[in-house]
Design an enzyme around this catalytic site. Structure first.
Site, short mmCIF file in Angstrom:
data_model
loop_
_atom_site.label_atom_id
_atom_site.label_comp_id
_atom_site.label_asym_id
_atom_site.label_seq_id
_atom_site.Cartn_x
_atom_site.Cartn_y
_atom_site.Cartn_z
N SER A 178 -47.80 92.53 39.99
CA SER A 178 -46.39 91.44 40.15
C SER A 178 -45.33 92.02 41.01
CB SER A 178 -46.04 92.44 38.57
OG SER A 178 -45.72 91.22 37.76
N LYS A 193 -44.21 89.52 42.71
CA LYS A 193 -42.47 88.97 42.86
C LYS A 193 -41.88 88.88 43.53
CE LYS A 193 -44.27 87.40 37.92
NZ LYS A 193 -45.31 88.55 37.26
N TYR A 213 -49.82 81.35 42.53
CA TYR A 213 -48.61 82.97 42.10
C TYR A 213 -50.29 83.81 41.94
CZ TYR A 213 -48.00 85.90 37.92
OH TYR A 213 -47.97 86.99 37.28
N TYR A 230 -40.23 95.73 34.15
CA TYR A 230 -40.92 95.12 32.98
C TYR A 230 -39.76 95.35 32.01
CZ TYR A 230 -44.98 94.81 34.72
OH TYR A 230 -46.54 94.77 36.04
N VAL A 240 -49.04 95.62 37.16
CA VAL A 240 -50.36 95.50 36.14
C VAL A 240 -51.35 96.36 36.79
CG1 VAL A 240 -49.96 94.51 34.02
CG2 VAL A 240 -50.89 93.45 35.99
#
Ligand code: GLU
Length: 305
Positions: A61, A64, A185, A237, A255
């Site tokens: 992540s 991102k 992605y 998160y 993760v």
């Protein structure tokens, strides 16, 4: 500094037993949960390391942040936030719940729905190679490659992300091809970094987007401001609020066990610790950052100077 990092590592180790490696992507479950490393890169480009800071793991992540920065620079703020909000969701990163019920738009670009929407803007114009090249530059790490095994493993187990993609398409938020978006992605999530590469990226962000040694601009100042703010509010998160209180450093976790942390105008911090808590954040990593924040007075609202 070196002593503080060693102490942080010892503290982090005590928490590993309570965490587990991510298993919903089978290849990630193969990581050694006892791996732990922290790297601090200061403004004067002094590098301090403790533990496993050269071990490669997938960025997940944390990519991102890079995709958002690229999209802001490539398409501009108005386009990126036309169909996406910038609010914490309070739900798991891969949740579909609120996307279909409460809101027409993804809550923010740090959860999967928002990241897929963001990548959708890039699919028509940029290739994976373009994005890989940019990632190598901002992480100052030419060794970053795509981990093929993790990529294949996630592509074979991405029903939730595929569902999010088609839901976004049904709402007119994702206009690019869903499968191409999902693939780009997932490729970005599969980039192999180290705690040291994350510290370098952190320092670029702490330095307003400029290379710390050459002063060359690697990212627009406005994009840097936006990504750091969203990291602060949404980067950990649904644990972002508590993390902001306890640590007070804009951070983004993945993760794969990585955490990218940015201490404004002072340092970049990179962490690797694949044992995760139930929210998907490195359990030792969070505790190490809390210790560093207290010991080095890094909280953005530190009460004492
Ligand atoms: N590739 C992962 C996914 O999409 C990234 C999740 C994460 O690191 O939060 O599920």
């Amino acid at each position: 500094m070196q002593k503080v990092l060693e102490e942080a590592l010892a503290i982090g180790r005590k928490h590993i037993a309570r965490g587990e490696c991510a298993s919903y992507i089978p290849e990630l479950a193969r990581a050694d949960k006892n791996n732990l490393g922290v790297c601090v890169l200061t403004k004067s480009v002094d590098r301090y390391t403790a533990g496993d800071t050269k071990t490669r793991f997938t960025i997940q992540s944390i990519s991102k942040v890079i995709s958002l920065a690229i999209a802001l620079q490539h398409c501009g703020y108005d386009k990126v936030f036309d169909k996406m909000n910038m609010e914490p969701s309070g739900d798991a990163f891969n949740s579909l719940l609120k996307l279909d019920m409460a809101s027409d738009k993804p809550f923010n670009p740090m959860i999967n729905a928002g990241a897929l929407a963001t990548i959708g803007y890039l699919v028509p114009d940029l290739t994976f190679e373009d994005m890989l090249e940019y990632t190598r530059r901002v992480c100052m790490d030419k060794g970053i490659v795509m981990d093929e095994k993790v990529f294949q493993s996630e592509m074979a187990n991405c029903a939730r992300n595929r569902a999010i993609g088609y839901l976004l398409q049904s709402k007119g938020i994702l206009e690019s091809d869903v499968e191409k978006t999902l693939e780009l992605y997932t490729r970005m999530c599969s980039l192999s970094v180290t705690a040291e590469s994350l510290a370098c990226f952190g320092l670029v962000l702490a330095n307003g987007g400029r290379h710390p040694e050459t002063g060359v601009r690697l990212m627009d100042a406005e994009a840097v401001r936006i990504v750091k703010t969203i990291m602060m509010t949404c980067g950990m998160y649904d644990g972002s609020g508590e993390f902001a209180v306890r640590v007070g450093i804009p951070s983004k976790s993945g993760v794969g066990g990585g955490i990218l942390a940015v201490v404004e105008k002072r340092m970049g911090i990179g962490i690797y610790g694949p044992a995760l808590d139930e929210k998907g954040n490195s359990i030792a990593g969070q505790n190490m950052l809390e210790y560093l924040s207290k010991s080095l007075n890094l909280h953005m609202f530190a009460s004492e100077l």
